[in-house]
Design a protein around this motif. Structure first.
Motif, PDB file in Angstrom:
ATOM      1  N   GLY A  14      31.394 -43.767 -22.765  1.00 28.22           N
ATOM      2  CA  GLY A  14      31.577 -44.049 -21.349  1.00 28.22           C
ATOM      3  C   GLY A  14      31.883 -45.507 -21.079  1.00 28.22           C
ATOM      4  O   GLY A  14      31.981 -46.326 -22.001  1.00 28.22           O
ATOM      5  N   SER A  15      32.013 -45.821 -19.797  1.00 24.43           N
ATOM      6  CA  SER A  15      32.376 -47.174 -19.369  1.00 24.43           C
ATOM      7  C   SER A  15      31.460 -47.646 -18.255  1.00 24.43           C
ATOM      8  O   SER A  15      30.934 -46.843 -17.475  1.00 24.43           O
ATOM      9  N   LEU A  16      31.297 -48.944 -18.199  1.00 18.79           N
ATOM     10  CA  LEU A  16      30.591 -49.601 -17.105  1.00 18.79           C
ATOM     11  C   LEU A  16      31.276 -50.919 -16.812  1.00 18.79           C
ATOM     12  O   LEU A  16      31.882 -51.525 -17.714  1.00 18.79           O
ATOM     13  N   ARG A  17      31.140 -51.381 -15.591  1.00 20.82           N
ATOM     14  CA  ARG A  17      31.668 -52.692 -15.216  1.00 20.82           C
ATOM     15  C   ARG A  17      30.533 -53.512 -14.612  1.00 20.82           C
ATOM     16  O   ARG A  17      29.945 -53.109 -13.609  1.00 20.82           O
ATOM     17  N   GLU A  44      22.182 -62.510 -27.590  1.00 22.10           N
ATOM     18  CA  GLU A  44      23.448 -62.853 -28.232  1.00 22.10           C
ATOM     19  C   GLU A  44      24.557 -62.964 -27.207  1.00 22.10           C
ATOM     20  O   GLU A  44      24.548 -62.270 -26.181  1.00 22.10           O
ATOM     21  N   LEU A  45      25.510 -63.840 -27.519  1.00 19.09           N
ATOM     22  CA  LEU A  45      26.662 -64.022 -26.652  1.00 19.09           C
ATOM     23  C   LEU A  45      27.611 -62.841 -26.829  1.00 19.09           C
ATOM     24  O   LEU A  45      28.030 -62.539 -27.949  1.00 19.09           O
ATOM     25  N   VAL A  46      27.941 -62.199 -25.732  1.00 17.75           N
ATOM     26  CA  VAL A  46      28.857 -61.061 -25.773  1.00 17.75           C
ATOM     27  C   VAL A  46      30.292 -61.525 -25.532  1.00 17.75           C
ATOM     28  O   VAL A  46      31.214 -61.146 -26.251  1.00 17.75           O
ATOM     29  N   ALA A  47      30.481 -62.340 -24.509  1.00 12.95           N
ATOM     30  CA  ALA A  47      31.817 -62.815 -24.168  1.00 12.95           C
ATOM     31  C   ALA A  47      31.686 -64.002 -23.226  1.00 12.95           C
ATOM     32  O   ALA A  47      30.698 -64.120 -22.501  1.00 12.95           O
ATOM     33  N   ASP A  48      32.690 -64.864 -23.269  1.00 12.20           N
ATOM     34  CA  ASP A  48      32.748 -65.937 -22.281  1.00 12.20           C
ATOM     35  C   ASP A  48      34.194 -66.198 -21.880  1.00 12.20           C
ATOM     36  O   ASP A  48      35.135 -65.767 -22.550  1.00 12.20           O
ATOM     37  N   VAL A  49      34.334 -66.846 -20.742  1.00  9.83           N
ATOM     38  CA  VAL A  49      35.661 -67.132 -20.201  1.00  9.83           C
ATOM     39  C   VAL A  49      35.628 -68.508 -19.563  1.00  9.83           C
ATOM     40  O   VAL A  49      34.727 -68.829 -18.783  1.00  9.83           O
ATOM     41  N   ALA A  66      36.107 -56.389 -21.896  1.00  8.74           N
ATOM     42  CA  ALA A  66      37.022 -57.383 -21.352  1.00  8.74           C
ATOM     43  C   ALA A  66      36.299 -58.191 -20.280  1.00  8.74           C
ATOM     44  O   ALA A  66      35.758 -57.616 -19.329  1.00  8.74           O
ATOM     45  N   ILE A  67      36.313 -59.499 -20.450  1.00  4.80           N
ATOM     46  CA  ILE A  67      35.714 -60.384 -19.460  1.00  4.80           C
ATOM     47  C   ILE A  67      36.829 -60.945 -18.584  1.00  4.80           C
ATOM     48  O   ILE A  67      37.926 -61.250 -19.069  1.00  4.80           O
ATOM     49  N   SER A  68      36.545 -61.048 -17.299  1.00  2.00           N
ATOM     50  CA  SER A  68      37.516 -61.601 -16.371  1.00  2.00           C
ATOM     51  C   SER A  68      36.763 -62.343 -15.269  1.00  2.00           C
ATOM     52  O   SER A  68      35.540 -62.236 -15.170  1.00  2.00           O
ATOM     53  N   ARG A  69      37.519 -63.064 -14.462  1.00  4.76           N
ATOM     54  CA  ARG A  69      36.868 -63.834 -13.425  1.00  4.76           C
ATOM     55  C   ARG A  69      37.755 -63.993 -12.210  1.00  4.76           C
ATOM     56  O   ARG A  69      38.967 -63.933 -12.299  1.00  4.76           O
ATOM     57  N   LEU A  78      32.521 -58.010 -16.453  1.00  4.96           N
ATOM     58  CA  LEU A  78      32.564 -57.549 -17.830  1.00  4.96           C
ATOM     59  C   LEU A  78      32.851 -56.049 -17.801  1.00  4.96           C
ATOM     60  O   LEU A  78      31.990 -55.256 -17.425  1.00  4.96           O
ATOM     61  N   GLN A  79      34.072 -55.699 -18.151  1.00  3.16           N
ATOM     62  CA  GLN A  79      34.462 -54.294 -18.257  1.00  3.16           C
ATOM     63  C   GLN A  79      34.104 -53.820 -19.655  1.00  3.16           C
ATOM     64  O   GLN A  79      34.556 -54.403 -20.643  1.00  3.16           O
TER      65      GLN A  79
END
Length: 113
Positions: A14-17, A44-49, A66-69, A78-79
């Motif tokens: 599944g997916s979450l945002r 832990e670091l998952v993602a950064d932008v 996918a990280i976006s801003r 964070l998708q």
């Protein structure tokens, strides 16, 4: 200063945002990050932008997350797609500003098999 939302319980695949809204004195062009912490494990670091939209990902989430801003509204997303039980954790948004770490309250993500 950081308010996270969007967690929940999903089945594997599944997916979450997740969303994280910054407020107050948080500068709109700070590097923003998502971390996670599972029970009994280190955060832990998952993602950064960066403010210039450069991204960085934990190897295990590459191609799935996918990280976006939105710099205007100071929101970071964070998708998360193709979730698996190993993604189960509390997710925290984070930024650093003038040597201080800012953390959101966290949002729980639970993935069942």
């Amino acid at each position: 200063q950081l308010q996270a939302s969007g967690g929940g319980s999903v089945q594997a695949g599944g997916s979450l945002r997740l969303s994280c809204a910054a407020s107050g004195t948080i500068f709109r062009f700070n590097t923003m990050a998502w971390y996670r912490q599972a029970p009994g494990k280190q955060r832990e670091l998952v993602a950064d932008v960066t403010g210039g939209f450069r991204t960085n990902y934990l190897d295990s989430v590459k191609g799935r997350f996918a990280i976006s801003r939105d710099n205007v509204n100071r929101i970071v997303y964070l998708q998360m797609n193709s979730l698996n039980p190993e993604d189960t954790a509390r997710y925290y948004c984070n930024t650093e500003q003038k040597g201080l770490q800012y953390w959101g309250q966290g949002t729980q993500v639970t993935v069942s098999s």
